[in-house]
Design an enzyme around this catalytic site. Structure first.
Site, PDB file in Angstrom:
ATOM      1  N   SER A 144      -2.563 119.795  42.730  1.00  0.00           N
ATOM      2  CA  SER A 144      -3.211 121.006  42.238  1.00  0.00           C
ATOM      3  C   SER A 144      -2.967 122.226  43.117  1.00  0.00           C
ATOM      4  O   SER A 144      -3.117 123.359  42.657  1.00  0.00           O
ATOM      5  CB  SER A 144      -4.727 120.782  42.103  1.00  0.00           C
ATOM      6  OG  SER A 144      -5.300 120.546  43.366  1.00  0.00           O
ATOM      7  N   ASP A 380     -15.186 125.092  47.649  1.00  0.00           N
ATOM      8  CA  ASP A 380     -13.760 124.776  47.623  1.00  0.00           C
ATOM      9  C   ASP A 380     -13.099 125.539  48.767  1.00  0.00           C
ATOM     10  O   ASP A 380     -12.914 126.749  48.702  1.00  0.00           O
ATOM     11  CB  ASP A 380     -13.146 125.193  46.281  1.00  0.00           C
ATOM     12  CG  ASP A 380     -11.657 124.867  46.188  1.00  0.00           C
ATOM     13  OD1 ASP A 380     -11.063 124.476  47.207  1.00  0.00           O
ATOM     14  OD2 ASP A 380     -11.083 125.013  45.088  1.00  0.00           O
ATOM     15  N   HIS A 383      -8.256 125.080  47.972  1.00  0.00           N
ATOM     16  CA  HIS A 383      -7.453 125.940  47.103  1.00  0.00           C
ATOM     17  C   HIS A 383      -7.670 127.402  47.486  1.00  0.00           C
ATOM     18  O   HIS A 383      -8.456 127.703  48.383  1.00  0.00           O
ATOM     19  CB  HIS A 383      -7.815 125.687  45.638  1.00  0.00           C
ATOM     20  CG  HIS A 383      -7.583 124.272  45.216  1.00  0.00           C
ATOM     21  ND1 HIS A 383      -8.548 123.290  45.376  1.00  0.00           N
ATOM     22  CD2 HIS A 383      -6.508 123.669  44.654  1.00  0.00           C
ATOM     23  CE1 HIS A 383      -8.064 122.135  44.929  1.00  0.00           C
ATOM     24  NE2 HIS A 383      -6.838 122.335  44.489  1.00  0.00           N
TER      25      HIS A 383
END
Length: 411
Positions: A144, A380, A383
Site C-alpha cells: 500500500s 497512521d 503512509h
C-alpha cells in the site's frame, strides 16, 4: 489479507512490538553500530580491497543522482510554493491519505522541499515525464505504500493529462492506467512480500515461500519497460518460512517450536529470489528498487496509542533511527549491491533518509474524516498525506528515469 477491509491498516498487524524490537536489538546491535553511518548516507561499498573501487564507483553512479550528487543526502528547507496539485484538483487520492479533506488544519507540512547537498532536485515536470515516457510503461510492484506513491504520480500527471483506469482486479488492489495522449501505461501490482505467501487467505500465521516468487507480478513483468519494486512492513508480521517445500523457521512465532530466523532473513531471501528472476528473465526492463519506508510512531505503536503529531521536519541531529529500520534498510543495500555486481540493470530510488526526517508528513488521526482528536484514536504514521512529501519520491524517480539514455533522447 487478499481483500483489504481497511487498506491503510494492512501493514500494521503484528507490527514492531516489543518482542520484535527486543530480538533485533539483542541479536543485531553489533551490526547496527557498525553500519550506523550508512543509515543516512548511501555508500555502496562492497569491500575495501583495491579491486572493488571501480565496482563501488559504478554502484554510486547508478544511485539516484544528478552528476556526482547523491539525491538521498540533503535537508528539508522551507518552500513558499503551493503543491503541484491539491485535494480538490486530483481525484486519485485515497480517503485515508486525503488529510486536507479529512480536516487536518496545519498545512505547514506542504511547504518544504528536499535540497540535496551540492545540487538541486527539480520539481516534477509532468510534460517532461509524459513526453519522454511516450509509448512506454512503468509498473509498481509492492504494497500500500506503493499505492500511496502511485496516487501521487497520478495526481502530478493529472495537471497535464488525466489517467484512465483500464484494469482492476476484484479487490481493486492491482490496477492499470493509461494516458492515451502519450500512450503511457502505469501499473500497480499488489505483491506485498514479492514472494509467494498465504496473505490472500489469512492475515494471521502467514506462510512465506522464500524460494518462490509471487506470480501476480512475475506474470506481468514482461509488459513493462520500467519496473519499480519494494518490500515493506509486511515482513514484520508473524510469518512461517518455507524453503524447498520444508518449514525452515519463522519470524515472531512464539509457541510454535520453530527456529526464529527473523524478518531480515525472509527479506534477504526474498530480494535474492527477485534478483535471480530478473537475471534469468529474457525480458530486460530497467528495475528500480525503492528503499524501506520508516515510520514515526511516538509514545506507542498503532495498537496502543502511538501518535505522530509533529508539524515540522526533523533536523539531522534530532532523528534517532528505529533499529528495525536500520536492519531492513541494510538488507536492501546488501541485496542491491549484489544485484549490481552480477550485472543487472538495476537502480536505487533511495527515499529512506528524506522520509526519515519527515515525521510531520503522515495522516496521523486524519486517516478518517474529521476525527475527534480529543479522543484516543488509531494513528497512521506509516503512509503519507497527499499532497505531501511522497511527491518528492516522484521528483527523484524522474531523475533516475531521465538518466537512462533511451529516455534522455526520447522526444
Amino acid at each position: 489479507m487478499g481483500k483489504e477491509v481497511e487498506p491503510e491498516a494492512e501493514p500494521w498487524i503484528g507490527f514492531r512490538d516489543g518482542v520484535c524490537k527486543f530480538l533485533v536489538i539483542l541479536l543485531g546491535s553489533s551490526l547496527i553500530m557498525a553500519l550506523s553511518y550508512q543509515l543516512f548516507f548511501y555508500a555502496a561499498t562492497a569491500d575495501t580491497s583495491s579491486s572493488s573501487s571501480s565496482e563501488n564507483a559504478e554502484i554510486l553512479a547508478m544511485n539516484a543522482s544528478i552528476g556526482q550528487c547523491d539525491l538521498s543526502s540533503g535537508e528539508w528547507i522551507p518552500d513558499s510554493r503551493d503543491p503541484a496539485y491539491s485535494n480538490s484538483t486530483c481525484s486519485f487520492i485515497s480517503s485515508f491519505q486525503d488529510c486536507l479533506t479529512n480536516g487536518r488544519a496545519d498545512t505547514g507540512y506542504l511547504h518544504w522541499r528536499w535540497k540535496p547537498h551540492g545540487c538541486e532536485l527539480p520539481r516534477f515536470d509532468a510534460n517532461k515525464f509524459l513526453n519522454h515516457m511516450r509509448n512506454k510503461s512503468l509498473g509498481f510492484v509492492g504494497d500500500s505504500v506503493f499505492r500511496n506513491q502511485m496516487e501521487s504520480l497520478l495526481c502530478l500527471l493529472s495537471e497535464v493529462e488525466e489517467a484512465v483506469l483500464v484494469y482492476h482486479d476484484e479487490t481493486f488492489q492491482t490496477k492499470t492506467w493509461h494516458l492515451p495522449s502519450h500512450n503511457v501505461t502505469l501499473g500497480l501490482i499488489w505483491a506485498p512480500f514479492l514472494i509467494k505467501s498465504t496473505q490472500a487467505i489469512s492475515k494471521y500465521h502467514i506462510q512465506l515461500y522464500l524460494d518462490v516468487l509471487d506470480d501476480t507480478w512475475t506474470s506481468q513483468y514482461h509488459k513493462y519497460d520500467y519496473v519499480m519494486l519494494s518490500g515493506g512492513q509486511w515482513f514484520l508480521k508473524e510469518t512461517i518460512f518455507w524453503e524447498n517445500n520444508t518449514v525452515v523457521g519463522c519470524h515472531y512465532c512464539a509457541g510454535k517450536n520453530l527456529r526464529e530466523l527473523g524478518m531480515d532473513y525472509s527479506y534477504r531471501r526474498a530480494l535474492r529470489c527477485v534478483f535471480d528472476f530478473v537475471s534469468r528473465s529474457d525480458h530486460k526492463p530497467l528495475v528500480i528498487l525503492r528503499t524501506w519506508t520508516p515510520t514515526h510512531f511516538e509514545h506507542g505503536m498503532w495498537y496502543n496509542g502511538g501518535i505522530c503529531n509533529r508539524t515540522k521536519p526533523y533536523k539531522e541531529s534530532e532523528y534517532t533511527a528505529d533499529p528495525v529500520d536500520v536492519v531492513m534498510r541494510d538488507v536492501e543495500e546488501e541485496g542491491f549491491q549484489e544485484g549490481v555486481r552480477s550485472g543487472l540493470r538495476l537502480r536505487l530510488l533511495d527515499t529512506y533518509h528524506p522520509s526519515a526526517l519527515r515525521p510531520d508528513g503522515h495522516p496521523g488521526p486524519y486517516r478518517r474524516f474529521h476525527p475527534d482528536i480529543s479522543k484516543k484514536l488509531q494513528n497512521d504514521c506509516l503512509h503519507w498525506c497527499l499532497p505531501g512529501i511522497i511527491d518528492t519520491w516522484n521528483d527523484m524517480l524522474v531523475e533516475i528515469l531521465m538518466g537512462e539514455e533511451e529516455l534522455r533522447s526520447a522526444l
